[in-house]
Write a protein that holds these residues in place. Structure first.
Motif, PDB file in Angstrom:
ATOM      1  N   LEU A 148       0.631  -1.171   0.079  1.00  0.00           N
ATOM      2  CA  LEU A 148       0.214  -0.156  -0.027  1.00  0.00           C
ATOM      3  C   LEU A 148       0.906   1.213  -0.101  1.00  0.00           C
ATOM      4  O   LEU A 148       1.961   1.086   0.530  1.00  0.00           O
ATOM      5  N   HIS A 149       0.302   2.310  -0.731  1.00  0.00           N
ATOM      6  CA  HIS A 149       1.314   3.240  -0.805  1.00  0.00           C
ATOM      7  C   HIS A 149       1.226   4.056   0.473  1.00  0.00           C
ATOM      8  O   HIS A 149       0.318   4.533   1.060  1.00  0.00           O
ATOM      9  N   PRO A 150       2.656   4.383   0.979  1.00  0.00           N
ATOM     10  CA  PRO A 150       2.540   5.164   2.450  1.00  0.00           C
ATOM     11  C   PRO A 150       1.899   6.551   2.404  1.00  0.00           C
ATOM     12  O   PRO A 150       1.476   6.978   3.365  1.00  0.00           O
ATOM     13  N   ALA A 155      -2.894  11.986   4.300  1.00  0.00           N
ATOM     14  CA  ALA A 155      -4.059  12.547   4.050  1.00  0.00           C
ATOM     15  C   ALA A 155      -4.887  12.442   5.411  1.00  0.00           C
ATOM     16  O   ALA A 155      -5.557  13.189   5.700  1.00  0.00           O
ATOM     17  N   GLN A 156      -4.553  11.441   6.187  1.00  0.00           N
ATOM     18  CA  GLN A 156      -5.217  11.012   7.460  1.00  0.00           C
ATOM     19  C   GLN A 156      -4.025  11.789   8.506  1.00  0.00           C
ATOM     20  O   GLN A 156      -4.370  11.557   9.814  1.00  0.00           O
ATOM     21  N   GLU A 157      -3.210  12.357   8.293  1.00  0.00           N
ATOM     22  CA  GLU A 157      -2.113  13.251   9.020  1.00  0.00           C
ATOM     23  C   GLU A 157      -1.818  12.149  10.142  1.00  0.00           C
ATOM     24  O   GLU A 157      -1.771  12.483  11.228  1.00  0.00           O
ATOM     25  N   ASP A 158      -1.176  11.193   9.708  1.00  0.00           N
ATOM     26  CA  ASP A 158      -0.654  10.083  10.419  1.00  0.00           C
ATOM     27  C   ASP A 158       0.635   9.496   9.611  1.00  0.00           C
ATOM     28  O   ASP A 158       0.764   8.151   9.810  1.00  0.00           O
ATOM     29  N   TYR A 159       1.417  10.256   9.204  1.00  0.00           N
ATOM     30  CA  TYR A 159       2.449   9.857   8.467  1.00  0.00           C
ATOM     31  C   TYR A 159       3.619   9.528   9.429  1.00  0.00           C
ATOM     32  O   TYR A 159       4.870  10.213   9.350  1.00  0.00           O
ATOM     33  N   THR A 160       3.637   8.570  10.085  1.00  0.00           N
ATOM     34  CA  THR A 160       4.666   8.261  11.087  1.00  0.00           C
ATOM     35  C   THR A 160       4.464   6.568  11.170  1.00  0.00           C
ATOM     36  O   THR A 160       3.734   5.995  11.267  1.00  0.00           O
ATOM     37  N   SER A 161       5.974   5.980  11.091  1.00  0.00           N
ATOM     38  CA  SER A 161       5.917   4.525  11.134  1.00  0.00           C
ATOM     39  C   SER A 161       5.493   4.179  12.639  1.00  0.00           C
ATOM     40  O   SER A 161       5.845   4.668  13.531  1.00  0.00           O
ATOM     41  N   GLY A 162       4.908   2.822  12.462  1.00  0.00           N
ATOM     42  CA  GLY A 162       4.374   2.369  13.746  1.00  0.00           C
ATOM     43  C   GLY A 162       3.207   1.334  13.347  1.00  0.00           C
ATOM     44  O   GLY A 162       2.558   1.494  12.331  1.00  0.00           O
ATOM     45  N   TRP A 163       2.494   0.637  14.469  1.00  0.00           N
ATOM     46  CA  TRP A 163       1.374   0.022  14.368  1.00  0.00           C
ATOM     47  C   TRP A 163       0.209   0.469  14.305  1.00  0.00           C
ATOM     48  O   TRP A 163       0.004   1.605  14.777  1.00  0.00           O
TER      49      TRP A 163
END
Length: 224
Positions: A148-150, A155-163
């Motif tokens: 899935l494209h990171p 757009a969800q304002e959640d562009y941080t690596s993690g679960w």
């Protein structure tokens, strides 16, 4: 709570529903472009022997075998591997990514191309597997990963690596027991591939043909 185990447990519970969904071509993005995109990417390497890791019910190996390519596949879900064996001639085995990374699976030889299509959703299991994959490749071999494209998470304002919390939404009420999955930014994907031994990595964006939305990214990776 073991998040990696929860992923496997969920796929075990939903294996039959997944087989039925793929048989009726029930995922729009796959039908529109992402299936074709990964087939074209793999075939661009002109492979003779391909290993599909996380092969699922076998649609991709069936497609590649139809093009005269020798195929092998690995998946942790026995029901999915049995479905693949019934559809495609080749070497197929039930094993986890941990089994692979620990060298507990013996293959008939090395591969000139390995593909992992929408099947890297854990954290440690993905990291260990990617570090091991170079040992399965022939000299100048290719690894192709579609995921899935990171950028969708921007757009969800959640562009941080993690679960992240996942769901089976949109696939039908028959799917149950959703799981958390490990998200990586594009930058973290590229860094992980680098430290796993891949010196040459390129990324191709796969866009929705009508909306232009980022659907997936395909990484083409080479050790040398």
């Amino acid at each position: 709570m073991d998040k990696e185990k929860n992923i496997i447990d969920s796929w075990q519970v939903n294996a039959a529903s997944w087989i039925n969904l793929i048989a009726r071509d029930g995922i729009e993005s796959r039908k529109l472009i992402t299936n074709r995109a990964i087939v074209e990417a793999v075939c661009s390497a002109e492979p003779r022997h391909v290993l599909d890791i996380g092969c699922g019910e076998g649609w991709l190996v069936k497609e590649l075998a139809g093009k005269g390519i020798a195929v092998a596949g690995v998946d942790v879900i026995p029901e999915l591997i049995e479905q693949t064996k019934a559809r495609v001639p080749g070497f197929f085995v039930t094993a986890s990514y941990e089994d692979l990374a620990a060298g507990r699976v013996s293959f008939p030889g090395k591969f000139d191309t390995i593909v992992v299509n929408f099947a890297l959703i854990g954290k440690t299991s993905t990291e260990e597997l990617l570090h091991y994959i170079p040992s399965l490749l022939k000299e100048k071999g290719y690894l192709f990963i579609q995921t899935l494209h990171p950028y969708n998470r921007k757009a969800q304002e959640d562009y941080t690596s993690g679960w992240k919390q996942g769901s089976w939404d949109g696939l039908g009420e028959q799917f149950t027991q959703p799981y958390e999955w490990y998200f990586r930014t594009l930058e973290d994907w590229l860094e992980l591939l680098k430290v796993s031994g891949f010196k040459k990595v390129s990324a191709t964006d796969i866009l929705h043909p009508h909306s232009g939305q980022h659907l997936s990214v395909i990484f083409e990776c080479r050790v040398q």
